[in-house]
Design an enzyme around this catalytic site. Structure first.
Site, PDB file in Angstrom:
ATOM      1  N   ASP A   9       0.878  -1.185   0.000  1.00 14.51           N
ATOM      2  CA  ASP A   9       0.000   0.000   0.000  1.00 14.51           C
ATOM      3  C   ASP A   9       0.909   1.227   0.000  1.00 14.51           C
ATOM      4  OD1 ASP A   9      -2.357   1.579   0.147  1.00 14.51           O
ATOM      5  OD2 ASP A   9      -2.077   1.820   2.299  1.00 14.51           O
ATOM      6  N   SER A  10       0.299   2.369  -0.316  1.00 17.15           N
ATOM      7  CA  SER A  10       1.058   3.613  -0.264  1.00 17.15           C
ATOM      8  C   SER A  10       1.383   4.000   1.179  1.00 17.15           C
ATOM      9  CB  SER A  10       0.242   4.730  -0.906  1.00 17.15           C
ATOM     10  OG  SER A  10      -0.952   4.898  -0.170  1.00 17.15           O
ATOM     11  N   CYS A  72      -4.311  -1.534  -2.146  1.00 17.52           N
ATOM     12  CA  CYS A  72      -4.419  -0.092  -2.371  1.00 17.52           C
ATOM     13  C   CYS A  72      -5.234   0.122  -3.647  1.00 17.52           C
ATOM     14  CB  CYS A  72      -3.011   0.476  -2.548  1.00 17.52           C
ATOM     15  SG  CYS A  72      -2.966   2.223  -2.961  1.00 17.52           S
ATOM     16  N   GLU A 154      -2.945   9.057   7.935  1.00 22.15           N
ATOM     17  CA  GLU A 154      -1.491   8.885   8.091  1.00 22.15           C
ATOM     18  C   GLU A 154      -0.978   9.668   9.315  1.00 22.15           C
ATOM     19  OE1 GLU A 154       1.082   7.153   6.238  1.00 22.15           O
ATOM     20  OE2 GLU A 154      -0.585   6.044   5.359  1.00 22.15           O
ATOM     21  N   CYS A 186     -10.849   3.193  -0.714  1.00 19.35           N
ATOM     22  CA  CYS A 186      -9.457   3.486  -0.360  1.00 19.35           C
ATOM     23  C   CYS A 186      -9.205   2.714   0.915  1.00 19.35           C
ATOM     24  CB  CYS A 186      -9.278   4.989  -0.119  1.00 19.35           C
ATOM     25  SG  CYS A 186      -7.653   5.401   0.575  1.00 19.35           S
ATOM     26  N   HIS A 188      -7.331   3.161   3.296  1.00 21.35           N
ATOM     27  CA  HIS A 188      -7.179   3.977   4.508  1.00 21.35           C
ATOM     28  C   HIS A 188      -8.542   4.260   5.171  1.00 21.35           C
ATOM     29  CE1 HIS A 188      -3.122   4.832   3.021  1.00 21.35           C
ATOM     30  NE2 HIS A 188      -2.864   5.524   4.108  1.00 21.35           N
TER      31      HIS A 188
HETATM   32  N1  DGL Z   1      -4.655   3.419   0.510  1.00 18.49           N
HETATM   33  C1  DGL Z   1      -4.693   3.927  -0.812  1.00 18.49           C
HETATM   34  C2  DGL Z   1      -5.930   3.464  -1.551  1.00 18.49           C
HETATM   35  O1  DGL Z   1      -6.496   2.445  -1.254  1.00 18.49           O
HETATM   36  C3  DGL Z   1      -4.499   5.377  -1.091  1.00 18.49           C
HETATM   37  C4  DGL Z   1      -3.713   6.281  -0.250  1.00 18.49           C
HETATM   38  C5  DGL Z   1      -2.954   7.339  -0.993  1.00 18.49           C
HETATM   39  O2  DGL Z   1      -3.502   8.318  -1.507  1.00 18.49           O
HETATM   40  O3  DGL Z   1      -1.746   7.186  -1.006  1.00 18.49           O
HETATM   41  O4  DGL Z   1      -6.355   4.099  -2.478  1.00 18.49           O
END
Ligand code: DGL
Length: 221
Positions: A9-10, A72, A154, A186, A188
């Protein structure tokens, strides 16, 4: 030693998927890579997201992973086709993603056939969810980018007045449009389920990719 399943993931969001996978596959070895140094990805151009994603996969390949889970949505939308071609077709490593499982679950959940999707700017602009849901007859899909959400998560901020105000601004149009199911597109966002649920109200079903993606990972194994 057992070859691990790799998760990328990012940032920290992919841990919401990893957590479910650990529940369903407790005896598997798993390795997670979150690129918090370069997070967020969702505000970056597609080509850059694609490059960062493939760099993460390269790193995990050195750890001898037997399967890859792109935990992600943003990376899935930008790099899934490439990752599948390079690693699954060419190298025999199955590549699981998060968009199709969530889309499928939303179709099962909706009663009024109006589904909302929230995600990063890159995910929403890619229209990956619109494509995933395009074949469902009679389904209306309303999308909304929520670019500030990832920064809050984050930073460890998941409650409080500031996030409530931002969430209200993003989500009110979807609520007023009458969606009865909302895809948290997302990884997150499950960490913001409290605030999102409060604003959308208890009649709206929140769908995350976590559980359904873990199911797909299990099936793929
Ligand atoms: N967790 C990532 C997703 O599912 C995105 C987070 C980011 O913008 O880096 O899209």
């Amino acid at each position: 030693m057992k070859r691990p399943i790799g998760f990328i993931d990012s940032g920290v969001g992919g841990l919401t998927v990893l957590k479910e996978a650990l529940k369903q596959l407790p005896n598997e070895s798993m390795i997670f890579l979150g690129d918090s140094a370069r997070c967020p990805y969702g505000t970056r151009p597609k080509e850059e997201i694609r490059q960062y994603t493939l760099e993460m996969v390269q790193f995990l390949l050195q750890k001898n992973i037997k399967m890859l889970v792109i935990a992600c949505n943003t990376a899935t939308a930008a790099a899934l086709a490439d990752a599948r071609e390079r690693y699954w077709i060419d190298a025999g490593i199955p590549v699981v993603e998060v968009i199709t499982p969530a889309a499928r679950q939303s179709v099962i959940a909706t009663r009024n056939h109006h589904v909302g999707v929230i995600g990063t700017k890159a995910t929403i602009q890619s229209e990956a969810y619109l494509r995933a849901l395009a074949a469902v007859p009679g389904l209306t899909v309303s999308q909304q980018a929520c670019p500030a959400f990832v920064d809050f998560v984050e930073a460890g901020v998941t409650t409080g007045e500031e996030i409530e105000a931002v969430a209200r601004e993003y989500l009110t149009p979807l609520k007023e449009a009458g969606v009865d199911t909302l895809i948290l597109g997302c990884t997150h966002y499950p960490l913001l389920t409290g605030v999102i649920g409060r604003i959308m109200g208890e009649r709206v079903t929140l769908v995350t990719s976590s559980e359904a993606t873990a199911n797909v990972t299990y099936n793929e194994l």
